[in-house]
Structures are given as structure tokens and as C-alpha cells.
Design a protein around this motif. Structure first.
Motif, mmCIF file in Angstrom:
data_model
loop_
_atom_site.group_PDB
_atom_site.id
_atom_site.type_symbol
_atom_site.label_atom_id
_atom_site.label_comp_id
_atom_site.label_asym_id
_atom_site.label_seq_id
_atom_site.Cartn_x
_atom_site.Cartn_y
_atom_site.Cartn_z
ATOM 1 N N ARG A 11 0.845 -1.203 0.000
ATOM 2 C CA ARG A 11 0.000 0.000 0.000
ATOM 3 C C ARG A 11 0.882 1.256 0.000
ATOM 4 O O ARG A 11 1.039 1.929 1.014
ATOM 5 C CB ARG A 11 -0.923 -0.009 1.210
ATOM 6 N N ALA A 12 1.467 1.511 -1.158
ATOM 7 C CA ALA A 12 2.317 2.684 -1.350
ATOM 8 C C ALA A 12 2.363 2.986 -2.844
ATOM 9 O O ALA A 12 1.999 2.146 -3.663
ATOM 10 C CB ALA A 12 3.721 2.417 -0.827
ATOM 11 N N ALA A 13 2.795 4.176 -3.166
ATOM 12 C CA ALA A 13 2.900 4.563 -4.571
ATOM 13 C C ALA A 13 3.919 3.666 -5.279
ATOM 14 O O ALA A 13 5.008 3.417 -4.751
ATOM 15 C CB ALA A 13 3.341 6.017 -4.682
ATOM 16 N N PRO A 14 3.582 3.154 -6.464
ATOM 17 C CA PRO A 14 4.519 2.281 -7.190
ATOM 18 C C PRO A 14 5.910 2.895 -7.367
ATOM 19 O O PRO A 14 6.912 2.205 -7.217
ATOM 20 C CB PRO A 14 3.829 2.055 -8.531
ATOM 21 N N TRP A 18 9.311 0.985 -6.089
ATOM 22 C CA TRP A 18 10.390 0.592 -7.001
ATOM 23 C C TRP A 18 11.687 1.314 -6.674
ATOM 24 O O TRP A 18 12.772 0.748 -6.795
ATOM 25 C CB TRP A 18 9.985 0.810 -8.455
ATOM 26 N N ASP A 19 11.599 2.557 -6.219
ATOM 27 C CA ASP A 19 12.796 3.289 -5.824
ATOM 28 C C ASP A 19 13.483 2.593 -4.648
ATOM 29 O O ASP A 19 14.701 2.419 -4.642
ATOM 30 C CB ASP A 19 12.441 4.730 -5.463
ATOM 31 N N ALA A 20 12.710 2.154 -3.670
ATOM 32 C CA ALA A 20 13.277 1.451 -2.511
ATOM 33 C C ALA A 20 13.850 0.093 -2.909
ATOM 34 O O ALA A 20 14.921 -0.295 -2.443
ATOM 35 C CB ALA A 20 12.217 1.289 -1.428
ATOM 36 N N LEU A 21 13.165 -0.629 -3.781
ATOM 37 C CA LEU A 21 13.650 -1.941 -4.214
ATOM 38 C C LEU A 21 14.933 -1.838 -5.038
ATOM 39 O O LEU A 21 15.810 -2.694 -4.947
ATOM 40 C CB LEU A 21 12.576 -2.670 -5.018
ATOM 41 N N ARG A 22 15.054 -0.785 -5.832
ATOM 42 C CA ARG A 22 16.275 -0.578 -6.627
ATOM 43 C C ARG A 22 17.475 -0.237 -5.754
ATOM 44 O O ARG A 22 18.616 -0.421 -6.146
ATOM 45 C CB ARG A 22 16.066 0.550 -7.633
ATOM 46 N N ASP A 23 17.229 0.249 -4.546
ATOM 47 C CA ASP A 23 18.292 0.676 -3.637
ATOM 48 C C ASP A 23 18.864 -0.545 -2.913
ATOM 49 O O ASP A 23 18.697 -0.743 -1.708
ATOM 50 C CB ASP A 23 17.731 1.694 -2.644
ATOM 51 N N PHE A 24 19.556 -1.392 -3.649
ATOM 52 C CA PHE A 24 20.007 -2.729 -3.234
ATOM 53 C C PHE A 24 20.820 -2.730 -1.939
ATOM 54 O O PHE A 24 20.689 -3.620 -1.119
ATOM 55 C CB PHE A 24 20.826 -3.340 -4.383
ATOM 56 N N THR A 25 21.664 -1.741 -1.748
ATOM 57 C CA THR A 25 22.550 -1.770 -0.583
ATOM 58 C C THR A 25 21.988 -1.052 0.636
ATOM 59 O O THR A 25 22.636 -1.010 1.676
ATOM 60 C CB THR A 25 23.935 -1.183 -0.927
ATOM 61 N N ASN A 26 20.787 -0.515 0.554
ATOM 62 C CA ASN A 26 20.189 0.164 1.706
ATOM 63 C C ASN A 26 18.949 -0.557 2.230
ATOM 64 O O ASN A 26 18.044 0.067 2.766
ATOM 65 C CB ASN A 26 19.859 1.617 1.365
ATOM 66 N N VAL A 27 18.945 -1.869 2.103
ATOM 67 C CA VAL A 27 17.817 -2.673 2.573
ATOM 68 C C VAL A 27 17.581 -2.466 4.068
ATOM 69 O O VAL A 27 16.444 -2.467 4.533
ATOM 70 C CB VAL A 27 18.016 -4.170 2.231
#
Length: 69
Positions: A11-14, A18-27
Motif C-alpha cells: 500500500r504505497a505509490a509504485p 520501485w525506488d526502494a527496491l532498486r536501492d540494493f545496498t540500503n535494505v
């Protein structure tokens, strides 16, 4: 090498997801804060060394990113 594919509803803006998922090293900051306590980039960001809250550590390699998929 194993691959994991998972589908779920967020439940968030796509664009934000996607911006968070692309940020691989900041999980540890953007996706799993508290569950993952640290993430260190290696090999120019293609590999991450992550530490979980229970102390377990793993090394993960980003194999592919499929934005269209």
C-alpha cells in the motif's frame, strides 16, 4: 545460483516502492529496518554483505534487475 521471485501487495505509490527496491545496498534503511541491521556494498554495489538482527550474516549478489518484469 538460486533465484527468488515473490509477489505481494504494498500500500504505497509504485514509484516509491520501485525506488526502494532498486536501492540494493540500503535494505537495512528502506525495506527491512530492524530485521536487517546493516548492509555493506561490495564490488561496486553488485554485492551486499548484510547483517540480520539475530547476528546472522550473508553475502548476496545482484544477478539481474528486470524493471519490465
Amino acid at each position: 545460483m538460486a533465484s527468488i521471485h515473490k509477489e505481494f501487495i504494498v500500500r504505497a505509490a509504485p514509484s516509491a516502492v520501485w525506488d526502494a527496491l532498486r536501492d540494493f545496498t540500503n535494505v537495512h534503511r528502506r525495506l527491512a529496518a530492524g530485521f536487517v541491521t546493516d548492509s555493506q556494498a561490495e564490488e561496486g554495489g553488485a554485492v551486499r554483505h548484510i547483517t540480520f538482527a539475530n547476528g546472522m550474516q550473508v553475502r548476496e549478489r545482484l544477478v539481474t534487475r528486470d524493471a519490465a518484469g
